[in-house]
Design an enzyme around this catalytic site. Structure first.
Site, PDB file in Angstrom:
ATOM      1  N   ASP A 113       0.885  -1.405  -0.086  1.00  0.00           N
ATOM      2  CA  ASP A 113       0.017   0.093  -0.011  1.00  0.00           C
ATOM      3  C   ASP A 113       0.989   1.286   0.021  1.00  0.00           C
ATOM      4  OD1 ASP A 113      -2.686   1.574   0.415  1.00  0.00           O
ATOM      5  OD2 ASP A 113      -1.499   1.836   2.368  1.00  0.00           O
ATOM      6  N   GLU A 171       1.579  -0.270  -5.150  1.00  0.00           N
ATOM      7  CA  GLU A 171       0.503   0.577  -5.590  1.00  0.00           C
ATOM      8  C   GLU A 171       1.128   2.056  -5.846  1.00  0.00           C
ATOM      9  OE1 GLU A 171      -3.306   2.624  -3.198  1.00  0.00           O
ATOM     10  OE2 GLU A 171      -1.395   2.704  -2.320  1.00  0.00           O
TER      11      GLU A 171
END
Length: 744
Positions: free
Chosen positions: A240, A271
């Site tokens: 993330d 990400e």
């Protein structure tokens, strides 16, 4: 392990999403979530390795609790060939009043007690998925801890913390373990210049306390957390906010990770929002793994809301990451909430985009399955304390896209065609396309509002193929329509509006003429007009001892796309089930022939039926044929419908007004064999092109009374019958008729 739950504190200052729309140079939407991971510290063009079941498609089960993920791996993902499942962040997080979805992206410790379940439930889930042959990838939140603007002191595992004071004793972290000022110019330590790599990677993203990943101690804490997950059986990680972690820091963390339980390095994808250059360009992060390619999702959405013929060149030239570094998707939780791509609200277009994604073979695909929401920050279905409840795919609160029959079966299609090049491309210059993957699979997609009929070059070997968009393949049997490919690899197929056809596994060894878009249907043996009635009965056989060879020859002229089958009263002839009928060979056309091993000295009854490419079944008219195998078998020479019964046909259109939720489809079932003999598995699918009116046109025998009902099937195979008595109709002597009905 039980949760130590604490009372929620007074409401904090208004909570913001974990992500929001940010300057286009770096961020365009919220945190992107997907499912297949590449080797940590991967070199060159390393790709995600297939799971033991041979699959590489990941089901992204957004915020499903651990018990529900375990059940899905066992009942759906493993059997359908999914290679991996991506699960929610498993670490303990802050508990914010109202329990918005993003509170799981604000860690307070690295213990495994979260709103998805306990440490023990997490480990049991991993074991269940592995037992089903499915890898487990975790959404790893390692860039930051909770937001410094949060006043809540509650967590889902009971650990104490002080977000504003940068104190997380359960890790432990203190103020020196976080970035500060300088280099951050703002008093709130936020990012001021989104093109400045130092600010992007060392200042706070939306008030989230940014970990000092240059610190050896912090790197060790993060690696220790990830290794604890590997020790529990996890196979890889989605990182993330990876764009906010310097590449050198990430590489240092990766170097400390253990090998996975199934062997080899853990897999990772990151990400990375588009925009920026140099160290902020997506390509700059490829040394540490693969990249979530949400440019793919955006441009795929543009074509399915425009002209899908453009997809002929869909690939890296469109601005995507290289296929071996690209994790692709139709949507995810952020894109869905921002409505920047296709979502479950787009109906057929959403489904067809998944079919294309799985068919094309670019990148490593994921299928997103989340929950319905009214507001961007809505909690997943949960109890009063925010703990996520079990997923229910039938009550309209979840969108279980991974279970959709066509999408789930395309996972198997994708696995079977991996490594094969796109070939035999066809399009109509607008919203209908078709192509093959070498000689292993063929797909047609119709994104328009009207049916398309075409003689296609499929690239497939001759044979009868199961249309896996509408039927399941069980051994050599197909529960839906089949398509016949001739010796030159051509097939004439009708693709309904907003629909698709996909072939990859021969369902019989019979070679026949190419299928036709339509076919006639004739009378069938009578059936009880009750939904619970079985298929048409016949006299019981009286088996003797041993088996004999019985040869059947049927003289029947057909049109292109029709094939002749044999069905009868004993198990070897399908027990009157058209789906289990014996295919006959057209080698001596117009005589269709087949030999079957039957019990000796056995009396039985039989009939011939014709099936077309759309799955319509036409029974020959008149009484059942009867025969006895005797001691040595023999040959039966027959001619279609020799009894002289009425063979006229009447066109009947069924229109049913029925609103549905995503994943549901309406079917017609009734008292004749053509209408499935009240068997839901043999019910006829209706077209949703005129939604909420579902339509089906059939040729039925003239002067015939029948009963029927409508049913709804969902992606899990659940069947809902409409209430009330059976509907009735009687066809006329000629012409046509339309039945306009509404769900009752």
């Amino acid at each position: 392990m039980s949760f130590a739950r604490r009372a929620v504190a007074a409401p904090p200052t208004p909570a913001r999403r974990r992500r929001r729309a940010l300057p286009a140079a770096v961020l365009s939407t919220a945190a992107l979530l997907a499912g297949v991971l590449l080797p940590l510290g991967a070199q060159g063009t390393a790709q995600a390795v297939a799971a033991p079941n041979g699959g590489d498609v990941t089901a992204n089960l957004f915020q499903w609790n651990w018990n529900s993920v375990a059940a899905e791996c066992t009942d759906v993902l493993g059997p359908k060939g999914y290679g991996a499942v991506q699960v929610a962040p498993p670490q303990e997080s802050i508990s914010v009043p109202g329990h918005p979805w993003w509170d799981v992206y604000q860690p307070v410790s690295y213990t495994l007690n979260s709103r998805m379940g306990s440490d023990a439930q997490f480990r049991a889930m991993v074991t269940a998925c592995h037992n089903a042959g499915v890898k487990v990838y975790v959404d790893a939140v390692i860039n930051h801890m909770a937001g410094t603007n949060q006043t809540s002191s509650s967590s889902y595992g009971g650990s104490g913390f002080n977000a504003a004071g940068y104190s997380y004793p359960a890790v432990p972290y203190s103020r020196s373990d976080f970035h500060g000022s300088p280099p951050c110019p703002n008093a709130d330590l936020g990012i001021n210049d989104w093109n400045n790599a130092t600010q992007v990677q060392e200042c706070q993203l939306l008030n989230l306390s940014d970990l000092n990943t240059e610190s050896d101690y912090v790197r060790g804490r993060i690696a220790g957390y990830l290794n604890s997950l590997i020790g529990a059986g996890v196979d890889g990680f989605r990182v993330d906010a990876a764009k906010h972690i310097a590449q050198a820091d990430m590489a240092a963390i990766v170097s400390r990770l253990d090998d996975t339980r199934w062997g080899g390095r853990p897999y990772v994808y990151q990400e990375i929002f588009p925009g920026g250059s140099g160290p902020l360009a997506a390509a700059a992060f490829e040394g540490n793994g693969s990249v979530l390619d949400f440019t793919y999702a955006s441009k795929l959405s543009q074509q399915f809301t425009g002209n899908i013929a453009n997809l002929r060149t869909f690939g890296q030239s469109w601005g995507f990451e290289p296929s071996e570094k690209s994790v692709v998707m139709v949507t995810n939780h952020d894109l869905e909430r921002d409505r920047t791509t296709l979502t479950y609200n787009d109906g057929a277009k959403y489904r067809l985009a998944h079919v294309f994604e799985l068919a094309l073979g670019y990148g490593t695909p994921q299928v997103y399955a989340g929950y319905r929401f009214a507001n961007k920050d809505d909690s997943p279905p949960a109890d009063g304390n925010g703990y996520v409840t079990d997923v229910n795919c039938a009550n309209g609160t979840w969108t279980c896209t991974d279970r959709d029959q066509g999408i789930a079966n395309m996972v198997g299609w994708h696995n079977a065609t991996r490594g094969e090049a796109v070939a035999n491309w066809w399009d109509n210059g607008s919203n209908a396309i078709a192509f093959s993957r070498g000689a292993k699979g063929w797909v047609a997609i119709n994104n328009s509002g009207s049916a398309v009929t075409q003689a296609f070059s499929t690239g497939l070997a001759a044979g009868a193929y199961c249309d896996v968009i509408h039927g399941d393949l069980s051994g050599s049997r197909c529960t839906g329509p089949t398509v016949n490919v001739d010796g030159s690899g051509r097939a004439t197929v009708t693709v309904n509006a907003g629909d698709a056809v996909a072939l990859y596994a021969a369902t019989t060894g019979t070679t026949g003429p190419s299928p036709s878009p339509t076919g006639s249907a004739g009378p069938s043996p009578s059936a009880s007009a009750s939904p619970s009635a079985s298929a048409s009965p016949s006299p019981s056989a009286s088996p003797g001892s041993g088996t004999v060879t019985q040869t059947f020859n049927e003289n029947r002229t057909t049109v292109t796309g029709q094939n002749v089958y044999l069905v009868g009263s004993i198990a070897q002839l399908g027990a009157w089930d058209p789906n289990a009928a014996v295919a006959l060979s057209p080698a001596g056309y117009p005589v269709w022939s087949g030999s079957v091993q039957l019990p000796a000295n056995t009396a039985f009854e039989y009939k011939y039926i014709v099936k077309d490419a759309a799955g319509n079944v036409t029974w020959e008219s008149g009484a059942n044929h009867s025969a006895d195998t005797g001691a040595s078998g023999g040959t039966l020479n027959d001619t279609w419908g020799g009894t002289g019964a009425n063979t006229g046909q009447v066109s009947v259109t069924f229109n049913e007004n029925r609103t549905t939720v995503y994943g549901q489809n309406v079917y017609l079932v009734g008292s004749t064999a053509q209408l499935g003999n009240w068997n839901p598995a043999a019910a006829l699918p209706m077209s949703s092109a005129g939604y909420p009116i579902w339509k089906l046109a059939l040729d039925l025998p003239a002067n015939t009374s029948l009963e029927y009902k409508y049913i709804v099937k969902d992606g899990a195979g659940n069947v809902t019958w409409e209430s009330g008595g059976n509907r009735t109709c009687t066809t006329g002597a000629s012409g046509g008729m339309t039945l306009d009905d509404s769900w009752k």
